[in-house]
Scaffold this active site. Sequence first.
Site, PDB file in Angstrom:
ATOM      1  CE1 TYR A  16     -36.770 -15.710  -8.247  1.00  0.00           C
ATOM      2  CE2 TYR A  16     -36.602 -16.939  -6.195  1.00  0.00           C
ATOM      3  CZ  TYR A  16     -36.045 -16.084  -7.132  1.00  0.00           C
ATOM      4  OH  TYR A  16     -34.762 -15.616  -6.963  1.00  0.00           O
ATOM      5  NE  ARG A  32     -33.404 -22.010 -12.275  1.00  0.00           N
ATOM      6  CZ  ARG A  32     -32.679 -20.919 -12.499  1.00  0.00           C
ATOM      7  NH1 ARG A  32     -31.354 -20.935 -12.376  1.00  0.00           N
ATOM      8  NH2 ARG A  32     -33.276 -19.793 -12.874  1.00  0.00           N
ATOM      9  NE  ARG A  70     -47.495 -17.487  10.647  1.00  0.00           N
ATOM     10  CZ  ARG A  70     -46.505 -17.906  11.455  1.00  0.00           C
ATOM     11  NH1 ARG A  70     -46.785 -18.654  12.507  1.00  0.00           N
ATOM     12  NH2 ARG A  70     -45.258 -17.568  11.207  1.00  0.00           N
ATOM     13  CG  HIS A 116     -43.969 -23.373  12.082  1.00  0.00           C
ATOM     14  ND1 HIS A 116     -44.785 -22.510  12.760  1.00  0.00           N
ATOM     15  CD2 HIS A 116     -42.780 -22.723  11.927  1.00  0.00           C
ATOM     16  CE1 HIS A 116     -44.135 -21.389  13.016  1.00  0.00           C
ATOM     17  NE2 HIS A 116     -42.916 -21.493  12.524  1.00  0.00           N
ATOM     18  CE  LYS A 121     -34.967 -18.079 -10.023  1.00  0.00           C
ATOM     19  NZ  LYS A 121     -33.714 -17.379  -9.740  1.00  0.00           N
ATOM     20  CD  GLU A 181     -25.565 -18.338  -5.847  1.00  0.00           C
ATOM     21  OE1 GLU A 181     -25.743 -18.534  -7.055  1.00  0.00           O
ATOM     22  OE2 GLU A 181     -26.296 -18.810  -4.960  1.00  0.00           O
ATOM     23  CG  LEU A 220     -30.298 -20.751  -8.814  1.00  0.00           C
ATOM     24  CD1 LEU A 220     -31.278 -21.743  -8.195  1.00  0.00           C
ATOM     25  CD2 LEU A 220     -31.013 -19.447  -9.141  1.00  0.00           C
TER      26      LEU A 220
END
Length: 284
Positions: A32, A51, A99, A101, A146, A178, A202
């Site tokens: 995101y 990014r 679904r 993995h 991210k 952070e 990040l």
Amino acid sequence: MTFAILNGKLINRSEAKVDIEDRGYQFGDGVYEVIRVYNGKMFTAKEHLERFVKSSDSIGISFPSTQEQLKSLLEKLIHKNKLQLGIIYMQLTRGVAPRNHAFPSEEVMPALTAYTKEIARPVENMKNGVKTILTEDIRWLRCDIKSLNLLGNLLAKQKATEEGGYEAIQHRAENITEGSSSNIFIVKNGVVITHESDNLILKGITKDVILKVCFENNIPVEERAFTLEELAGADEVFLSSTVSEVMPIVQIGDKKVTEGLPGPITRKLQELFEQEIENHCGNL
């Protein structure tokens, strides 16, 4: 009517639905990005989009458009929603598949969504400073991505909220990494110190703007890990993020930072950061 982006199209936000088997929903299998908007213009859009693409590449999701195409679509979204001050939130997941993995076949298309939200600048907090807490950093070892997997961040932020704090400052053993949703800086003897942009944090876009204005204004900077002891002995402490900009930290747990007031270098960086915003987006 409020609009959102779903897979390259502007649609009524109320019609933007996510499938129950979207891998972002089932696994957090996605990335995101958040871009600040001032005066109807995106701030540091290029850096955020770069990014965004880097994060998607890091987990093997093919980006579904060029950065320029997405930027143009985001500008249309801002215009359609008449957003002047706020954010754009966007995310990209691996797509919809039964679904499992293991990754789905290449025929499964990534799912891109985006929407806008009005958010005021946190002027009072920037003026007076905020309280934070300390907590152990329990996150995975690829914090430079991210990703949608934010449970460690959420637990840290919730702990801060329960203790009356604005943010949680995280540490691995003796080293500060952070915040739960921010980068952390200390100032000692006129030198700005912040963790290097490696896999443990990040790489903040706001952080990079701060480092840029420090360089342009001869403010010394060290990008390195610093310790809990250095944090406790700092002359100034502040955090940075897309929404919080340059935010003074005046208390950590029960201990005030120096006199419990924002320091002179933090104030100077706030001024310089505002100048950067105004240079790109107009007067605040």
